[in-house]
Design an enzyme around this catalytic site. Structure first.
Site, mmCIF file in Angstrom:
data_model
loop_
_atom_site.group_PDB
_atom_site.id
_atom_site.type_symbol
_atom_site.label_atom_id
_atom_site.label_comp_id
_atom_site.label_asym_id
_atom_site.label_seq_id
_atom_site.Cartn_x
_atom_site.Cartn_y
_atom_site.Cartn_z
ATOM 1 N N GLU A 27 -29.205 -34.089 -21.160
ATOM 2 C CA GLU A 27 -28.404 -34.359 -19.923
ATOM 3 C C GLU A 27 -28.017 -35.660 -19.648
ATOM 4 O O GLU A 27 -28.100 -36.154 -18.512
ATOM 5 C CB GLU A 27 -29.051 -33.613 -18.682
ATOM 6 C CG GLU A 27 -29.281 -32.195 -18.866
ATOM 7 C CD GLU A 27 -29.819 -31.332 -17.752
ATOM 8 O OE1 GLU A 27 -30.219 -32.208 -16.690
ATOM 9 O OE2 GLU A 27 -29.680 -30.014 -17.301
ATOM 10 N N GLU A 59 -29.706 -23.987 -21.303
ATOM 11 C CA GLU A 59 -30.777 -23.663 -19.855
ATOM 12 C C GLU A 59 -29.772 -22.893 -18.898
ATOM 13 O O GLU A 59 -28.692 -22.995 -18.457
ATOM 14 C CB GLU A 59 -30.768 -24.913 -19.091
ATOM 15 C CG GLU A 59 -31.810 -25.830 -19.928
ATOM 16 C CD GLU A 59 -32.167 -27.009 -19.006
ATOM 17 O OE1 GLU A 59 -32.018 -26.890 -17.589
ATOM 18 O OE2 GLU A 59 -32.762 -28.000 -19.581
#
Length: 837
Positions: free
Chosen positions: A192, A262
């Site tokens: 991320e 995710e």
């Protein structure tokens, strides 16, 4: 509402990435190693396309003894991939000192996944966030000269490359990559990074270096970067979030597949948070939506969350992690989430040929209704996803001559463009409710002893400086605790003669929490929050006209795990001022301060069975701050998971036979007035049959006599199915590319199943008509069929499982009753066959 396809606008046929690839070239090889390739449609594993259903299971958050059952239940839930991070600070807690044992035996974990015939996604990071202490980066990395984490910084890149190379070599040596015949089909570098990229001038250079470095490790499977808009070269960018079917803009390159790394099955929680839920219906919608829009891999984060043992949780993160996942903290299936997603996976697999090889198109019915199609005309293969994207409006569509009802925010899956085999809002699987039951055998001889820590004076400390020192630099992440001590002298004239005026101690603290002692007496505590870690403590105190001692027990509750410049985060006491003296305020911030790292009980490891008697214990008393308590207990009978109910305590840590089960903090209440977590997991593998040592370090003062040892069960099982539900999804199978019924008469059914060696011992509730409520709290409606319970008892009592028809006739119900929903609701209680109520 009914929208006819004849009157609706038919959208242009949307030709997705397959058509582009068919015209432009071949699937891309991850690199020269082989094993796994990809194109714009999917990953290609050993030459075969597959739909991939993945779940995150973090090996350090459960025990090796739990791994086989968790992996097995994951596979039974329809998964074919397990995803895990690699935890650098667990594997290299000190520079050059490595740990691959116990909960950190990564190779053993991966081989257990392989043994189940499943794949692995390995997220190397090495920054992982993951609500894990320091985001997975070891503390010693902060002390490397001239280092800045996660940017174009040579010291950081050198250490990152060294660790990544070491892990890759370990995997290669064990032949664990798919290119070697192993289970690892994907690897991830970084994590991320878009969240922090703008904070670093060298961010773009760093992310290109990271991708190129990873590809250069030559593992023979693709690399991914999640939430990375511009991954370098052949690295695949992937989506994280709750609704990637609608929020993901797609890969940066048409030759890359659409991957979801995710899909958050709940919300991770910190101390002070209220409960957080995400329904099975909502998760199922998001997954069906993603696969209807060219997705071929989804990963549930988390599928099993587990436990932040020891001091492994990040700042303020609760010890229980993603307990609302399909497999709860104890590894027990949380129904209906586990079963409803299992059924979804089966339904999508019925569609796999069309999804992986068919031509996609979209038919719009307007007002948020649409059909997404995948077709192979020459094989007479057609799959349809009939979708209602409206959050508050039910409706119906007429599709290919048949009308289909679509509840709000729902997707119906039709593997033959005719037959509804699954709708995310129609839950066929059973529900369950979790109970915690006191273990009688563990409660015997509930005798506690205690050892009280003494607040140090400045004279008792070895590190003395002008002003208080920063906490993390002093403790070096070896403990949560750092004592600060100082003293000052007062004359009688400094103190007010009025009884209503008392001196006030004011402390500004950078976080996370502290306890304060004045002249050896406990004054109070303060703490920050996950959002605002710093805080100010103010409280009146009694002082003497002589030397006064102040001792402050400062602490962290895990190191931060997110954001830029983690290496510069600070904690601990900042300023200390005594207010209300006759001469004005007394600023002690630049006085002589002594520092003492860790509690005495920690230094002597009195939680260890071999060292527990290195201090003098006495009979326990309640409500004593900074106190160690101990007792011995026998393990609960049976195989059910074990937990501690700590609601009688305040804040601290617990060890069982020397193993830390993590931090507890029940005195920190959520806005609902209850602790975020009061029950804490004790893995069975930590226990012996007899004489287990429990050691509790309590910071604020609690009542150890009221600590309860519990067993954990999901023996309350329920079903809630109507005549309007589709038949059980396993009523259908694919034969010769066509869907066929595998039962004589496919109709809605309710199924109840006990786990293990248990059977249905009693029927707590049964109603057909219009019952309402949820598992454990059902109520009958106005159309209740009185004989429903006796019918269910006859079919189910004494059985490990039973199947119940869902029809008014079966239960003698009035099908014409005004208000009926034609619903069957049942709650049953499971127990061992030999167990008496």
């Amino acid at each position: 509402m009914t929208v006819s396809s004849e009157t609706a606008a038919l959208s242009l046929v949307v030709v997705f990435l397959l058509a582009v690839l068919a015209a432009t070239g071949e699937a891309r090889q991850a690199n020269s190693g082989g094993g796994v390739t990809y194109d714009g449609r999917s990953l290609i594993i050993n030459g075969k396309r597959e739909l991939l259903f993945s779940g995150s299971v973090h090996y350090p958050r459960s025990t090796p003894e739990m791994w086989p059952d968790i992996i097995k239940k994951s596979k039974e839930g329809g998964l074919n991939v397990i995803q895990t991070y690699v935890f650098w600070n667990g594997h290299e807690p000190q520079y050059g000192q490595f740990n691959y044992e116990g909960r950190y035996d990564l190779v053993k974990f991966i081989k257990l996944v392989q043994k189940q015939g499943m794949y692995v996604t390995l997220r190397l990071g090495p920054f992982i966030q993951a609500e894990w202490n320091h985001g997975g980066l070891p503390y010693w990395l902060r002390e490397v000269a001239n280092i800045t984490f996660r940017t174009d910084n040579k010291p950081f890149k050198d250490h990152m490359k060294r660790f990544a190379t070491m892990i890759v070599k370990k995997m290669k040596d064990e032949k664990l990559f798919a290119s070697q015949g192993g289970p690892i089909i994907l690897a991830q570098i970084e994590n991320e990074y878009n969240n922090v990229a703008r904070a670093f001038e060298g961010g773009a250079r760093y992310i290109k270096w990271a991708g190129d470095m990873a590809v250069g490790l030559d593992i023979g499977v693709p690399w991914v970067m999640c939430k990375q808009n511009d991954p370098p070269g052949e690295v695949i960018n992937a989506c994280n979030g709750r609704n990637c079917g609608d929020t993901f803009q797609g890969p940066d390159d048409r030759t890359k597949p659409s991957l979801w790394t995710e899909n958050w099955t709940a919300q991770y929680r910190v101390f002070g948070d209220p409960p957080s839920q995400r329904s099975a219906e909502d998760i199922a919608y998001s997954v069906a939506r993603f696969f209807s829009k060219n997705g071929t891999l989804v990963n549930y984060y988390m599928y099993h969350g587990g436990t932040n043992f020891g001091r492994t949780g990040a700042a303020f993160v609760m010890t229980r992690y993603y307990d609302e996942a399909p497999l709860d903290e104890y590894g027990l299936p949380k129904e209906p989430k586990w079963g409803h997603l299992r059924d979804l996976h089966y339904a999508l697999k019925l569609c796999s040929k069309a999804l992986l090889k068919g031509t996609p198109s979209v038919q719009s019915f307007g007002s948020g209704f649409e059909a997404r199609l995948y077709e192979i005309p020459e094989d007479n293969v057609c799959v349809a996803f009939l979708t209602n994207t409206n959050a508050r409006r039910d409706g119906a569509v007429k599709f290919r001559g048949t009308e289909y009802f679509l509840p709000r925010r729902s997707i119906s899956i039709l593997p033959d463009c005719k037959t509804v085999v699954y709708n995310n809002q129609r839950v066929n699987t059973q529900h369950n409710a979790r109970t915690f039951n006191p273990a009688k055998e563990a409660s015997k001889n509930n005798k506690w002893q205690m050892y009280v820590e003494q607040p140090p004076s400045v004279r008792d400390t070895s590190v003395k400086t002008k002003g208080p020192q920063e906490l993390v630099n002093m403790t070096k992440d070896t403990t949560d605790y750092l004592w600060y001590a100082t003293s000052f002298n007062l004359e009688k004239d400094d103190l007010s003669m009025r009884h209503d005026i008392r001196p006030v101690l004011q402390i500004s603290h950078l976080g996370h929490a502290m306890h304060v002692f004045v002249n050896g007496k406990y004054l109070g505590s303060g703490h920050g929050t996950k959002i605002e870690k710093s805080f100010v403590f103010q409280k009146p105190m009694d002082l003497k006209a002589e030397t006064n001692d102040i001792a402050i027990l400062g602490m962290t509750v895990g190191l931060p795990d997110s954001g830029a410049y983690l290496e510069h985060r600070l904690s601990g006491v900042h300023t200390v001022v005594v207010q209300g003296l006759n001469a004005g305020s007394l600023d002690l911030s630049q006085s002589l301060w002594g520092h003492k790292v860790a509690m005495e009980g920690e230094r002597q490891a009195i939680y260890d069975e071999k060292k527990v008697d290195s201090v003098k214990w006495e009979d326990a008393k309640s409500d004593s701050p900074i106190t160690w308590y101990k007792r011995y207990f026998d393990a609960p009978n049976g195989k059910d998971p074990v937990a501690l109910d700590l609601k009688s305590m305040g804040k601290g840590q617990v060890w069982i036979n020397g193993e830390s089960i993590g931090r507890y903090w029940v005195s920190y209440l959520s806005p609902l007035g209850k602790p975020s977590q009061s029950i804490y997991h004790v893995p069975r593998s930590f226990l012996k049959s007899k004489d287990n040592l429990m050691v509790v370090f309590e910071e604020r003062g609690g009542k150890p006599d009221d600590i309860q040892i519990m067993t954990v069960k999901r023996d309350n099982i329920c079903s809630f199915v109507s005549e309007f539900h589709p038949p059980q999804v396993r009523s259908w199978a694919i034969k010769n590319s066509q869907i066929q019924s595998v039962v004589n008469d496919a109709k809605p059914e309710a199924t109840l199943t006990c786990t293990g060696d248990k059977v249905i011992r009693s029927i707590v509730f049964a109603s057909f008509g219009n019952p309402s409520g949820m598992c454990g709290n059902f109520t009958v409606g106005s159309c209740h069929a009185r004989q429903a319970k006796s019918v269910v008892e006859q079919a189910c009592l004494g059985q490990a499982s039973c199947v119940l028809p869902v029809s008014a006739a079966t239960y003698g119900a009035d099908a014409g009753c005004e208000g009926t929903t034609a619903t069957l609701a049942v709650q049953a209680k499971c127990a061992r066959a030999s167990q008496k109520d």
